[in-house]
Design a protein around this motif. Structure first.
Motif, PDB file in Angstrom:
ATOM      1  N   ALA A 113       0.837  -1.206   0.000  1.00 47.22           N
ATOM      2  CA  ALA A 113       0.000   0.000   0.000  1.00 47.22           C
ATOM      3  C   ALA A 113       0.869   1.252   0.000  1.00 47.22           C
ATOM      4  O   ALA A 113       0.574   2.226  -0.701  1.00 47.22           O
ATOM      5  N   ALA A 114       1.957   1.236   0.777  1.00 47.37           N
ATOM      6  CA  ALA A 114       2.851   2.394   0.829  1.00 47.37           C
ATOM      7  C   ALA A 114       3.505   2.656  -0.523  1.00 47.37           C
ATOM      8  O   ALA A 114       3.762   3.803  -0.886  1.00 47.37           O
ATOM      9  N   ARG A 115       3.761   1.581  -1.261  1.00 45.52           N
ATOM     10  CA  ARG A 115       4.427   1.728  -2.558  1.00 45.52           C
ATOM     11  C   ARG A 115       3.485   2.211  -3.654  1.00 45.52           C
ATOM     12  O   ARG A 115       3.879   3.029  -4.496  1.00 45.52           O
ATOM     13  N   ILE A 116       2.243   1.710  -3.668  1.00 45.45           N
ATOM     14  CA  ILE A 116       1.420   1.914  -4.862  1.00 45.45           C
ATOM     15  C   ILE A 116       0.259   2.895  -4.685  1.00 45.45           C
ATOM     16  O   ILE A 116      -0.405   3.233  -5.662  1.00 45.45           O
ATOM     17  N   ALA A 117       0.002   3.349  -3.478  1.00 42.87           N
ATOM     18  CA  ALA A 117      -1.164   4.212  -3.252  1.00 42.87           C
ATOM     19  C   ALA A 117      -1.091   5.474  -4.115  1.00 42.87           C
ATOM     20  O   ALA A 117      -0.030   6.070  -4.281  1.00 42.87           O
ATOM     21  N   SER A 118      -2.234   5.848  -4.641  1.00 42.06           N
ATOM     22  CA  SER A 118      -2.318   7.066  -5.452  1.00 42.06           C
ATOM     23  C   SER A 118      -2.222   8.296  -4.551  1.00 42.06           C
ATOM     24  O   SER A 118      -2.448   8.213  -3.336  1.00 42.06           O
ATOM     25  N   MET A 150     -11.080  -2.677  13.192  1.00 39.18           N
ATOM     26  CA  MET A 150     -11.477  -3.371  11.972  1.00 39.18           C
ATOM     27  C   MET A 150     -11.553  -2.403  10.795  1.00 39.18           C
ATOM     28  O   MET A 150     -11.130  -2.720   9.676  1.00 39.18           O
ATOM     29  N   ARG A 151     -12.058  -1.218  11.052  1.00 40.69           N
ATOM     30  CA  ARG A 151     -12.186  -0.225   9.985  1.00 40.69           C
ATOM     31  C   ARG A 151     -10.815   0.185   9.443  1.00 40.69           C
ATOM     32  O   ARG A 151     -10.629   0.321   8.234  1.00 40.69           O
ATOM     33  N   VAL A 152      -9.833   0.353  10.352  1.00 34.51           N
ATOM     34  CA  VAL A 152      -8.486   0.716   9.913  1.00 34.51           C
ATOM     35  C   VAL A 152      -7.891  -0.409   9.072  1.00 34.51           C
ATOM     36  O   VAL A 152      -7.322  -0.168   7.998  1.00 34.51           O
ATOM     37  N   HIS A 153      -8.013  -1.623   9.564  1.00 34.90           N
ATOM     38  CA  HIS A 153      -7.455  -2.756   8.821  1.00 34.90           C
ATOM     39  C   HIS A 153      -8.040  -2.841   7.423  1.00 34.90           C
ATOM     40  O   HIS A 153      -7.306  -3.036   6.440  1.00 34.90           O
ATOM     41  N   ARG A 154      -9.346  -2.671   7.311  1.00 41.41           N
ATOM     42  CA  ARG A 154      -9.979  -2.769   5.993  1.00 41.41           C
ATOM     43  C   ARG A 154      -9.558  -1.642   5.064  1.00 41.41           C
ATOM     44  O   ARG A 154      -9.445  -1.831   3.859  1.00 41.41           O
ATOM     45  N   THR A 155      -9.309  -0.479   5.629  1.00 40.05           N
ATOM     46  CA  THR A 155      -8.818   0.636   4.823  1.00 40.05           C
ATOM     47  C   THR A 155      -7.435   0.317   4.250  1.00 40.05           C
ATOM     48  O   THR A 155      -7.154   0.577   3.072  1.00 40.05           O
ATOM     49  N   ILE A 156      -6.581  -0.261   5.064  1.00 41.47           N
ATOM     50  CA  ILE A 156      -5.237  -0.627   4.607  1.00 41.47           C
ATOM     51  C   ILE A 156      -5.312  -1.745   3.577  1.00 41.47           C
ATOM     52  O   ILE A 156      -4.614  -1.712   2.552  1.00 41.47           O
ATOM     53  N   TYR A 157      -6.160  -2.741   3.835  1.00 46.61           N
ATOM     54  CA  TYR A 157      -6.285  -3.839   2.877  1.00 46.61           C
ATOM     55  C   TYR A 157      -6.737  -3.316   1.514  1.00 46.61           C
ATOM     56  O   TYR A 157      -6.238  -3.737   0.471  1.00 46.61           O
ATOM     57  N   ARG A 158      -7.692  -2.394   1.531  1.00 46.79           N
ATOM     58  CA  ARG A 158      -8.190  -1.827   0.276  1.00 46.79           C
ATOM     59  C   ARG A 158      -7.094  -1.052  -0.444  1.00 46.79           C
ATOM     60  O   ARG A 158      -7.018  -1.042  -1.679  1.00 46.79           O
ATOM     61  N   ALA A 159      -6.224  -0.417   0.336  1.00 45.24           N
ATOM     62  CA  ALA A 159      -5.150   0.401  -0.247  1.00 45.24           C
ATOM     63  C   ALA A 159      -4.101  -0.443  -0.959  1.00 45.24           C
ATOM     64  O   ALA A 159      -3.281   0.104  -1.710  1.00 45.24           O
ATOM     65  N   THR A 160      -4.125  -1.765  -0.752  1.00 44.49           N
ATOM     66  CA  THR A 160      -3.159  -2.621  -1.458  1.00 44.49           C
ATOM     67  C   THR A 160      -3.458  -2.683  -2.952  1.00 44.49           C
ATOM     68  O   THR A 160      -2.579  -3.044  -3.743  1.00 44.49           O
TER      69      THR A 160
END
Length: 231
Positions: A113-118, A150-160
């Motif tokens: 996520a850190a590498r590819i996030a827009s 849970m909300r934070v985790h899902r946000t990070i997962y989506r950012a992948t």
């Protein structure tokens, strides 16, 4: 994967749950039942009657059955021929295996996520980090803190940006959170544990993949230690 939005409705609530505009009836049923199974509003071993659930959610029985199939593949329910469908049990002994899988996948997901996030997504992550910091001081309910986690985790997962990785991570986070729910009343306030997410979100937004992976590893390890301390 259905996107959770709004406030979950507690099992047995007199308030009718709301279906999102872009949500199919099957996705809606899945979202509601998934939440109730994760936070143990539906207790482990409890039977799930599709007719009763259909009446409660205001959804036809066919979408309920579709949702049940997805929940079974997520290991949240178990179906037995001629007996029916039941909420899956929660086995504390699964914690080590679940944690091992999360230790392998979650740091890689945060780094990706850190590498590819827009640029737009990075700004959203910064704003979310700020929101978490503002929410935490006023949060005293352990269950509210758990839902924020849970909300934070899902946000990070989506950012992948990977649907397949996101689905796997959500599945194992759900299983871990069920174990968390089982011991929730025994735990000390977990706000400090949730606060770790602020720096993590900021690192992902800044594109620091090494720090994101390191912080995620620490977070997953701390979670396992937190649970084991009260067993």
């Amino acid at each position: 994967m259905a996107r959770a939005g709004g406030l979950p409705v507690e099992a047995g609530s007199s308030l009718a749950p709301l279906r999102q505009d872009d949500e199919s009836f099957a996705d809606f049923a899945y979202r509601m039942l998934c939440d109730e199974l994760i936070v143990l509003d539906i207790k482990p071993g409890e039977p799930l009657n599709d007719e009763a659930i259909s009446r409660r959610l205001g959804v036809g029985r066919t979408p309920i059955r579709e949702a049940m199939k997805r929940l079974e593949s997520d290991h949240l329910v178990v179906a037995y021929p001629r007996r029916g469908t039941f909420a899956a049990g929660v086995d504390i002994k699964d914690l080590a295996e679940i944690s091992e899988i999360r230790q392998l996948l979650e740091p890689a997901a945060a780094a990706r996520a850190a590498r590819i996030a827009s640029p737009q997504l990075r700004q959203e992550l910064r704003e979310f980090a700020s929101e978490v910091g503002q929410l935490l001081p006023g949060m005293h309910s352990q269950q509210d803190l758990m839902r924020l986690d849970m909300r934070v985790h899902r946000t990070i997962y989506r950012a992948t940006g990977s649907r397949h990785l996101e689905d796997i991570l959500v599945r194992y986070d759900n299983l871990a959170t069920r174990i968390w729910s089982l011991v929730l009343e025994k735990l000390p306030p977990v706000s400090e544990h949730i606060a770790q997410h602020i720096e993590l979100l900021e690192c992902i937004a800044a594109g620091d993949s090494e720090a994101a992976a390191r912080l995620t590893t620490q977070h997953v390890t701390d979670f396992e230690n937190l649970i084991r301390a009260v067993l």
